[in-house]
Design a protein around this motif. Structure first.
Motif, short mmCIF file in Angstrom:
data_model
loop_
_atom_site.label_atom_id
_atom_site.label_comp_id
_atom_site.label_asym_id
_atom_site.label_seq_id
_atom_site.Cartn_x
_atom_site.Cartn_y
_atom_site.Cartn_z
N GLY A 143 0.80 -1.21 0.00
CA GLY A 143 0.00 0.00 0.00
C GLY A 143 0.83 1.26 0.00
O GLY A 143 0.49 2.24 -0.67
N ALA A 144 1.92 1.27 0.75
CA ALA A 144 2.79 2.45 0.77
C ALA A 144 3.39 2.69 -0.60
O ALA A 144 3.56 3.84 -1.04
CB ALA A 144 3.89 2.28 1.82
N ALA A 145 3.72 1.61 -1.31
CA ALA A 145 4.28 1.75 -2.66
C ALA A 145 3.27 2.37 -3.61
O ALA A 145 3.63 3.14 -4.51
CB ALA A 145 4.73 0.38 -3.18
N ALA A 146 2.00 2.04 -3.44
CA ALA A 146 0.96 2.61 -4.30
C ALA A 146 0.90 4.13 -4.14
O ALA A 146 0.84 4.87 -5.13
CB ALA A 146 -0.40 1.98 -3.96
N LEU A 147 0.93 4.61 -2.89
CA LEU A 147 0.90 6.05 -2.66
C LEU A 147 2.20 6.70 -3.13
O LEU A 147 2.19 7.79 -3.72
CB LEU A 147 0.67 6.34 -1.18
N VAL A 151 2.31 9.77 -5.93
CA VAL A 151 2.89 11.09 -5.64
C VAL A 151 4.07 11.36 -6.57
O VAL A 151 4.23 12.46 -7.10
CB VAL A 151 3.30 11.19 -4.16
N THR A 152 4.91 10.35 -6.78
CA THR A 152 6.08 10.52 -7.64
C THR A 152 5.66 10.90 -9.06
O THR A 152 6.26 11.79 -9.68
CB THR A 152 6.91 9.23 -7.67
N ALA A 153 4.66 10.21 -9.58
CA ALA A 153 4.26 10.44 -10.96
C ALA A 153 3.50 11.74 -11.16
O ALA A 153 3.62 12.39 -12.20
CB ALA A 153 3.41 9.27 -11.44
N LEU A 154 2.73 12.15 -10.14
CA LEU A 154 1.86 13.33 -10.32
C LEU A 154 2.50 14.62 -9.83
O LEU A 154 2.06 15.71 -10.22
CB LEU A 154 0.54 13.11 -9.57
N ALA A 155 3.49 14.52 -8.97
CA ALA A 155 4.10 15.75 -8.42
C ALA A 155 5.60 15.73 -8.67
O ALA A 155 6.40 15.94 -7.76
CB ALA A 155 3.79 15.88 -6.94
N GLY A 158 9.52 18.57 -7.92
CA GLY A 158 9.29 19.51 -6.83
C GLY A 158 7.94 20.18 -6.80
O GLY A 158 7.78 21.20 -6.12
N GLN A 159 6.96 19.63 -7.52
CA GLN A 159 5.62 20.20 -7.41
C GLN A 159 5.03 19.94 -6.03
O GLN A 159 5.54 19.13 -5.26
CB GLN A 159 4.71 19.62 -8.50
N SER A 183 9.82 12.12 0.38
CA SER A 183 10.96 11.37 -0.17
C SER A 183 10.93 11.33 -1.68
O SER A 183 11.95 11.04 -2.32
CB SER A 183 10.97 9.94 0.39
N THR A 184 9.77 11.61 -2.29
CA THR A 184 9.67 11.61 -3.75
C THR A 184 10.22 12.90 -4.37
O THR A 184 10.36 12.98 -5.59
CB THR A 184 8.19 11.48 -4.17
N GLY A 185 10.48 13.90 -3.54
CA GLY A 185 10.89 15.20 -4.05
C GLY A 185 9.74 16.19 -4.12
O GLY A 185 9.95 17.38 -4.38
N ALA A 186 8.53 15.71 -3.90
CA ALA A 186 7.37 16.61 -3.87
C ALA A 186 7.41 17.46 -2.61
O ALA A 186 7.97 17.07 -1.58
CB ALA A 186 6.08 15.80 -3.91
N ARG A 187 6.80 18.64 -2.69
CA ARG A 187 6.70 19.53 -1.53
C ARG A 187 5.29 19.44 -0.95
O ARG A 187 4.31 19.51 -1.69
CB ARG A 187 7.02 20.97 -1.93
N LEU A 188 5.22 19.29 0.36
CA LEU A 188 3.91 19.21 1.02
C LEU A 188 3.37 20.62 1.25
O LEU A 188 4.08 21.49 1.75
CB LEU A 188 4.00 18.50 2.37
#
Length: 432
Positions: A143-147, A151-155, A158-159, A183-188
């Motif tokens: 499940g964690a891999a799914a999220l 996030v990696t693909a959509l953001a 650095g989105q 950890s994906t590089g996305a910003r919260l």
């Protein structure tokens, strides 16, 4: 070393390896594993911890008496999805599917053409059939891999991902979902407060840098009182894709779990993607589900990270069988009849000398926090907990108010006598 030194009597390695008793105990074990046991026993003899004549017996005892180191456990805790005990137990149908898939299979091979074929297509077909029309599916390894993949693909690059502060949850073993997402590089982009978030909070946060809005189901806890959240239907019109992590893997509404989010409802409300686990309320193997809009699922499927998160053939086989099955253990245990549980508990108590106590089970695994499953348990002295845990088979109960409680909700009825025998053996081991 003197002629009388007892260490001279320690059997040589080649003698031990050819001894029929060691060969019989070794079975199909690798030579390196057998050598490890032999050398450990010889070392004990050199240290004087055992006599040289005991080396062979000790080496035999060092060898595992079953394939693998994981021990079967009878779950008498009343927790249906118990993460420490392996979450969902597989159905008989799923177990047969795993065995069938354990050799060479056509997991990624089209037998009609002799060419490479789509991986896990049968599982995806089963999932699509359980979703609203036009939705697609992807399976990864948890499940964690799914999220993480969503996030990696959509953001990318650095989105931002917009998420409520009340949903920045920590689950088991200190694992925090905000750490996963960053950890994906996305910003919260956090919005709202711990107990309240509004549509305006999200609307004000959405901008050109927003890659996705993330909505996470709180796991293992509830916030009550002066609270407020935003429904998926109110987030969908804001523009960015809404990713809903429902966690427990419920695919459609369940009247017995009215507050538990499900994939079908989220997708119908406008979620672009839903992520979930396969080994919780769905009752299958460890797997991560990504469900939703075909163009987004395709985007995730073609992302380089998807290869690293790919699910194996055994999980695919078990998941397909689980989706086809009408008798999934997790569902059966969760909906067990309280009166039947009481009768079973009374028989066990009579057999082992315990007393019957009312005991509510729980869903566990982050699913349906706060929902109680009415049932019964056998109360025994708490000093029996350790000998039961370390017996064969291991029986794990729950300690409460000085009692060891054995709840038979998650124990197959044909194992009730096994539990009784284990308790009686534990009484003897405990000196009672």
């Amino acid at each position: 070393m003197s002629e009388t030194d007892p260490r001279r009597r320690i059997p040589r390695t080649d003698e031990l390896l050819t001894d029929p008793r060691l060969s019989a105990a070794a079975g199909g074990l690798s030579r390196s594993r057998v050598l490890t046991a032999v050398h450990a026993a010889q070392s004990l003899a050199r240290e004087g911890a055992i006599a040289p004549e005991e080396v062979l017996e000790r080496a035999v005892r060092e060898l595992p008496d079953r394939a693998g180191s994981q021990r079967p456990v009878l779950n008498a805790t009343g927790v249906v999805v118990h993460t420490n005990l392996g979450r969902a137990p597989l159905s008989d149908r799923a177990v047969r599917a795993v065995v069938r898939a354990s050799g060479y299979t056509d997991v990624e091979y089209a037998v009609a053409t002799g060419r490479r074929g789509p991986r896990g297509e049968a599982v995806l077909t089963e999932l699509r059939a359980r979703l609203p029309e036009g939705q697609d599916a992807l399976v990864v390894n948890n499940g964690a891999a799914a999220l993480l993949l969503a996030v990696t693909a959509l953001a990318a690059e650095g989105q931002e991902v917009v998420v409520s502060r009340g949903e920045l949850v920590e689950i088991g073993d200190g694992f925090r979902l905000p750490d996963l997402m960053t950890s994906t590089g996305a910003r919260l982009r956090e919005v709202g407060t711990t107990n309240r978030s509004t549509v305006a909070d999200y609307r004000d946060a959405v901008g050109p840098q927003t890659g996705a809005i993330i909505k996470i189901h709180p796991s293992n806890f509830r916030v009550e009182g002066f609270t407020g959240g935003v429904a998926v239907a109110d987030l969908a019109p804001l523009g960015p894709p809404v990713v809903v992590d429902i966690g427990s893997g419920l695919l459609s509404p369940d009247a017995a779990l009215p507050d538990e989010p499900d994939a079908t409802s989220a997708l119908r409300a406008g979620a672009a993607l839903v992520t979930a686990s396969g080994d919780k309320l769905l009752g299958g193997p460890q797997a991560g589900l990504v469900l939703g809009r075909p163009e987004l699922v395709h985007q995730l499927r073609r992302h380089p990270l998807a290869r690293a998160l790919r699910v194996d053939k055994l999980a695919l086989a078990a998941l397909e069988a689980t989706l086809q099955d009408v008798d999934v253990p997790v569902t059966r245990y969760r909906t067990a009849d309280p009166e039947t549980l009481r009768l079973r508990a009374e028989l066990l108590a009579e057999r082992v000398g315990g007393r019957v106590r009312a005991h509510d089970g729980v869903v566990g695994g982050g699913g349906a926090p706060g929902v109680r499953l009415p049932g019964w348990a056998v109360a025994l002295p708490e000093e029996l907990a350790a000998p039961l845990r370390t017996g064969d088979p291991a029986v794990v109960g729950r300690l409460d108010s000085g009692d060891l409680l054995l709840d038979l909700r998650c124990v197959p009825p044909d194992h009730d006598e096994t539990v009784a025998a284990a308790v009686l053996a534990a009484v003897q081991r405990a000196g009672g």
